[in-house]
Each structure stands twice: as C-alpha cells, then as structure tokens.
Write an enzyme that holds these catalytic residues in place. Sequence first.
Site, PDB file in Angstrom:
ATOM      1  N   GLU A  61       0.832  -1.212   0.000  1.00  0.00           N
ATOM      2  CA  GLU A  61       0.000   0.000   0.000  1.00  0.00           C
ATOM      3  C   GLU A  61       0.863   1.257   0.000  1.00  0.00           C
ATOM      4  O   GLU A  61       0.525   2.257  -0.651  1.00  0.00           O
ATOM      5  CB  GLU A  61      -0.945  -0.012   1.204  1.00  0.00           C
ATOM      6  CG  GLU A  61      -2.001  -1.111   1.138  1.00  0.00           C
ATOM      7  CD  GLU A  61      -2.778  -1.099  -0.159  1.00  0.00           C
ATOM      8  OE1 GLU A  61      -3.308  -0.037  -0.530  1.00  0.00           O
ATOM      9  OE2 GLU A  61      -2.848  -2.158  -0.814  1.00  0.00           O
TER      10      GLU A  61
ATOM     11  N   TRP B   2       1.742   1.818  -3.516  1.00  0.00           N
ATOM     12  CA  TRP B   2       0.731   2.529  -4.312  1.00  0.00           C
ATOM     13  C   TRP B   2       0.867   4.042  -4.125  1.00  0.00           C
ATOM     14  O   TRP B   2       0.680   4.814  -5.083  1.00  0.00           O
ATOM     15  CB  TRP B   2      -0.668   2.060  -3.926  1.00  0.00           C
ATOM     16  CG  TRP B   2      -1.098   0.809  -4.614  1.00  0.00           C
ATOM     17  CD1 TRP B   2      -1.149  -0.443  -4.101  1.00  0.00           C
ATOM     18  CD2 TRP B   2      -1.547   0.682  -5.969  1.00  0.00           C
ATOM     19  NE1 TRP B   2      -1.600  -1.343  -5.039  1.00  0.00           N
ATOM     20  CE2 TRP B   2      -1.851  -0.680  -6.205  1.00  0.00           C
ATOM     21  CE3 TRP B   2      -1.722   1.595  -7.015  1.00  0.00           C
ATOM     22  CZ2 TRP B   2      -2.311  -1.143  -7.433  1.00  0.00           C
ATOM     23  CZ3 TRP B   2      -2.194   1.130  -8.245  1.00  0.00           C
ATOM     24  CH2 TRP B   2      -2.479  -0.217  -8.439  1.00  0.00           C
TER      25      TRP B   2
ATOM     26  N   TRP C 237     -20.087  11.650 -20.590  1.00  0.00           N
ATOM     27  CA  TRP C 237     -20.456  11.894 -19.197  1.00  0.00           C
ATOM     28  C   TRP C 237     -21.813  12.587 -19.141  1.00  0.00           C
ATOM     29  O   TRP C 237     -22.149  13.398 -20.005  1.00  0.00           O
ATOM     30  CB  TRP C 237     -19.409  12.789 -18.514  1.00  0.00           C
ATOM     31  CG  TRP C 237     -18.040  12.189 -18.447  1.00  0.00           C
ATOM     32  CD1 TRP C 237     -16.961  12.530 -19.213  1.00  0.00           C
ATOM     33  CD2 TRP C 237     -17.598  11.149 -17.570  1.00  0.00           C
ATOM     34  NE1 TRP C 237     -15.877  11.765 -18.870  1.00  0.00           N
ATOM     35  CE2 TRP C 237     -16.235  10.906 -17.868  1.00  0.00           C
ATOM     36  CE3 TRP C 237     -18.208  10.392 -16.583  1.00  0.00           C
ATOM     37  CZ2 TRP C 237     -15.478   9.944 -17.197  1.00  0.00           C
ATOM     38  CZ3 TRP C 237     -17.457   9.433 -15.902  1.00  0.00           C
ATOM     39  CH2 TRP C 237     -16.114   9.220 -16.218  1.00  0.00           C
TER      40      TRP C 237
ATOM     41  N   ASN D  56     -11.134   3.135   2.795  1.00  0.00           N
ATOM     42  CA  ASN D  56     -10.640   3.027   1.426  1.00  0.00           C
ATOM     43  C   ASN D  56     -11.553   2.191   0.531  1.00  0.00           C
ATOM     44  O   ASN D  56     -11.816   2.549  -0.623  1.00  0.00           O
ATOM     45  CB  ASN D  56      -9.229   2.433   1.416  1.00  0.00           C
ATOM     46  CG  ASN D  56      -8.636   2.433   0.021  1.00  0.00           C
ATOM     47  OD1 ASN D  56      -8.425   3.478  -0.576  1.00  0.00           O
ATOM     48  ND2 ASN D  56      -8.377   1.247  -0.523  1.00  0.00           N
TER      49      ASN D  56
ATOM     50  N   TRP E 151     -15.359  12.044 -13.280  1.00  0.00           N
ATOM     51  CA  TRP E 151     -14.569  11.795 -12.076  1.00  0.00           C
ATOM     52  C   TRP E 151     -14.019  13.072 -11.459  1.00  0.00           C
ATOM     53  O   TRP E 151     -13.745  13.123 -10.249  1.00  0.00           O
ATOM     54  CB  TRP E 151     -13.432  10.813 -12.368  1.00  0.00           C
ATOM     55  CG  TRP E 151     -12.447  11.249 -13.428  1.00  0.00           C
ATOM     56  CD1 TRP E 151     -12.464  10.919 -14.742  1.00  0.00           C
ATOM     57  CD2 TRP E 151     -11.296  12.091 -13.241  1.00  0.00           C
ATOM     58  NE1 TRP E 151     -11.403  11.506 -15.402  1.00  0.00           N
ATOM     59  CE2 TRP E 151     -10.672  12.227 -14.502  1.00  0.00           C
ATOM     60  CE3 TRP E 151     -10.739  12.743 -12.144  1.00  0.00           C
ATOM     61  CZ2 TRP E 151      -9.513  12.984 -14.693  1.00  0.00           C
ATOM     62  CZ3 TRP E 151      -9.583  13.502 -12.316  1.00  0.00           C
ATOM     63  CH2 TRP E 151      -8.980  13.621 -13.581  1.00  0.00           C
TER      64      TRP E 151
ATOM     65  N   TRP F 290      -9.267   8.269  -8.365  1.00  0.00           N
ATOM     66  CA  TRP F 290     -10.472   8.565  -9.147  1.00  0.00           C
ATOM     67  C   TRP F 290     -10.333   8.081 -10.579  1.00  0.00           C
ATOM     68  O   TRP F 290     -11.278   7.534 -11.163  1.00  0.00           O
ATOM     69  CB  TRP F 290     -10.792  10.061  -9.086  1.00  0.00           C
ATOM     70  CG  TRP F 290     -11.558  10.391  -7.857  1.00  0.00           C
ATOM     71  CD1 TRP F 290     -11.074  10.855  -6.669  1.00  0.00           C
ATOM     72  CD2 TRP F 290     -12.968  10.220  -7.660  1.00  0.00           C
ATOM     73  NE1 TRP F 290     -12.079  10.997  -5.752  1.00  0.00           N
ATOM     74  CE2 TRP F 290     -13.260  10.624  -6.330  1.00  0.00           C
ATOM     75  CE3 TRP F 290     -14.005   9.787  -8.468  1.00  0.00           C
ATOM     76  CZ2 TRP F 290     -14.547  10.585  -5.807  1.00  0.00           C
ATOM     77  CZ3 TRP F 290     -15.300   9.752  -7.954  1.00  0.00           C
ATOM     78  CH2 TRP F 290     -15.556  10.151  -6.635  1.00  0.00           C
TER      79      TRP F 290
END
Length: 471
Positions: free
Chosen positions: A273, A276, A304, A340, A358, A381
């Site tokens: 993690e 990331w 969208w 999360n 987004w 996102w």
Amino acid sequence: MSSALVWFRRDLRLADNPALQAALDAGHDVIPVYIHAPSEEGEWAPGAASNAWLHRSLAALDSDLRARGSHLVMRQGGSLAMLQSLLAETGAAAVFWNRRYEPAIQSRDTLLKRTLRGQGIQADSCNGSLLFEPWQLATQQGQPYKVFTPFWRNALTRWKVQPARDAPPGLSAPRVEGARLDTLGLAPKVRWDAGFWQHWQPGEAGAREALEVFIDGALAGYRQQRDLMDRVGTSLLSPHLHFGEIAPWRIVHALEAGRSAAADADIDAYLRELGWREFAHHLLHHFPATAGENLNPRFDRFAWATPSAASLQAWQRGRTGVPIVDAGLRELWHTGYMHNRVRMIVASYLCKHMRVHWREGARWFWDTLVDADLANNTMGWQWVAGTGADAAPYFRVFNPVTQSEKFDPQARYISRWVPELEALPLKARFAPWQHPHLLAEHAPDYPRVPLVDLAAGRDAALAAYRRTGAG
C-alpha cells in the site's frame, strides 16, 4: 555562527527531516519557517478539511520547536518574497527545504531555487516524503511506468530504506518573529470540523501514536481485514503521511522490526500500500496534466452525464438512497475521512451509475478529506473511472449491495453512519428500496429509491464505455 532558513511545507516534523538535518549537518543555526501561500498551488489550493488539519499540525510543530528552545516563524505572502525578506532580516546564508511533487509547486520551486542561487544564496532541496523519487524508477526502455505491478517489482529490487533519525534535542532561538497562526485563516470560523478531532490528533506525536496503535492492533490480520468496514483494520496514517508528520521510512523500519513468520504477509501487504502511494507520485510527476485530464485520451470521448445540482448534492451529502454509498459520504462529512474500500464504491456509483465525470468527485474529496493528496486522489479517481494508469477495466462496476454484504456483513458500518436504517432487519439495510413497507415504517425520511437504479445505471455506463471504443 552562520544561520539557515529551514522552510517547512508538507514535512511538519522534526524527526527524519532531511532538510532540517542538512542545515544542522552544515553547521548552521536553524530558523524554522512556514510560508502560507495557497495561491501558488495553482488550481489545487488546499481544501477546507486540509486547512483545518494544517492549522492544528502547525500548532503542534510550533509547540515541538518551543520545547527545544526555538519557534516556527510564520509568514503569509509570496514564497520567494517572504524568503528574501527573511534572508535580509536574519542574514541567513542558505535555505533548505524538502521537495514536493505537485506540478504547480515543482514549477515554483524550480524558479525559486534558480533565483536564490543567482543571488548568491545556497538553496538546497531534499527528499523528505518518498521512498523513491519519481525519476528514480523507469522501465527498461527508460519510460515511466503506467502499471503498478512492474513498478513495484522494480522498486523492491532497489529497496534500500534510509535510516530513521531522531529529532534534535535542542535548537537555537530565532531572532525574528512571524505572524500568529490564527491570522492565516486556516481554522474554520464556524466549527464544522469539531467532529474531526474526536478521531484525529494532528502533529508528529499523533502520527507516532497512530503507528504504535496500528502495530499493536490492526497490523495483525491487515491483509484480510483492510477491506472490512465495520472495524479499524487499517493504519489511519494517511493524513499524517500527507502532511509529513511521519516519514514513510520510519513506518517501514517500525514494521520490519516486527518481522516474523506470522507477520510477514500482513507487513508485505501494508508495504504494498505504501508502494501505491509511491506509484501515485510517480504518475503525477510524469503526467502532470492528469490532475484534471484523462491519462488515457480514448476516454475524452466518453459521454459523461450532466448532473443536476440536486443530484450532485444528494451524492455529496449521503442522500443517494444506497446505504453503503450514503454511509461513506456521511463518514467523510463528519470525520474528514472515508474507509478506502468505501471510497471505491462511492466513486464507482458517481462515475458509473450516475455517469458523472470523475473530476466532480475528485474536487469533493479534495475539499472534504483531511488526507487530500493530489497524487493519490488523482490516481484513485482515474482508477475507478477506468481512465487512468492501471485502471479498473471499464466493465468493472462495483455493485454497492454485494460490496456491503461482503465487507460489512452485519451492516455495522451502515448502521453507524445511516442510523435511521438501524431499525430495519439486517437484509433490508443493504437494499432498503426492496422493502418499501419496512422503509416507510421505520425510516420514512430516507430516500424511497436510489438516485440511480443500479441495474439501469450499470447498463447505461457500459453502453457509454463501449461507444468510446473501450469495449
């Protein structure tokens, strides 16, 4: 003795602070400086929740400095002008700071360093926030990574974590004063953030305590429990990392010290993690436009939807009629944080079921999260929307009902943040619109149907993705 300015930014700690240590190692008396210049952040000036945290973190840093005989010199205005003014006032010969990686800040810092050096001032920057700086890892072709797994595999082959260093026991007193913290306008005038501080302790001491609590508690079982919403199964270190109240390498050292056959899988899962987080900064550095634009330009053609103000506000305030989505957004509103796994569900509902761009979600998170980090927020996102690096496949649409049944099986998370549903039978709490009589009887003020029907929203999203050529 010579003196140097140490310019604090997103490195609000005294231990493991390379810029502070560099100034001390060079034999300088240290003048700790913070400059409030939100206009220099470009279109991503810190949001309200970040500012509320920053106010308390700066107070904690100043207190830590005063305990060592120093204090934080705070100024407000253009960074270059304020540094030049302080250099003139103090006769300091150098400025040290730790690097940031947001595009607007990188451009500013490059110009600032060039200008100061041109004026004969030593201006040095250090790595105070990452295990690997964005330019240190590349593919065999010398290109930036766009997929996490090979990025992390390469990182692990070059794994060499710098040593942890304690805070200096004492510092000299700066012979210059600054602005009062309360004049920077960081703390909200209306105390909407009061609920935050039941959950958080900003500052270096709070970060250390959070790490200790994690190691003593949630680390055991982290790999399996990090996705469960009904318990504290994560470290809760993200805001402390964002504000630099703890260095990532100190976390690594603390975890490695507890290595054992039983702990290995959980430690490796947590280090991944952290990986990331590194990957997010790698992406933002190499693809700076992605804070507002799709990394994959194919999705520029995506249709969208244009949300009404009412529907967007219903999502923001947790009134979508989908309990797990509403629970997450209410947790965010009351605590400045969201689990999360729930972030992914909430984002998927906005981007795919509602088909809202987004960027709308990224902006809302930016203003309301205490751990609002431009690199992580952008990557997260775009991952959910399917438009970014290592993105979820376009056809992956989180089903919020099955997700809540799997990761909140007793609906404890839902019941905590959507308490009007607590009187419903367990099964009805996951999809109350399927039990209209129970909903009308026990939660008459809760939306009768979801803002967007799950099946219809999914089908419309998949059709729109296919029209872009994604399918």
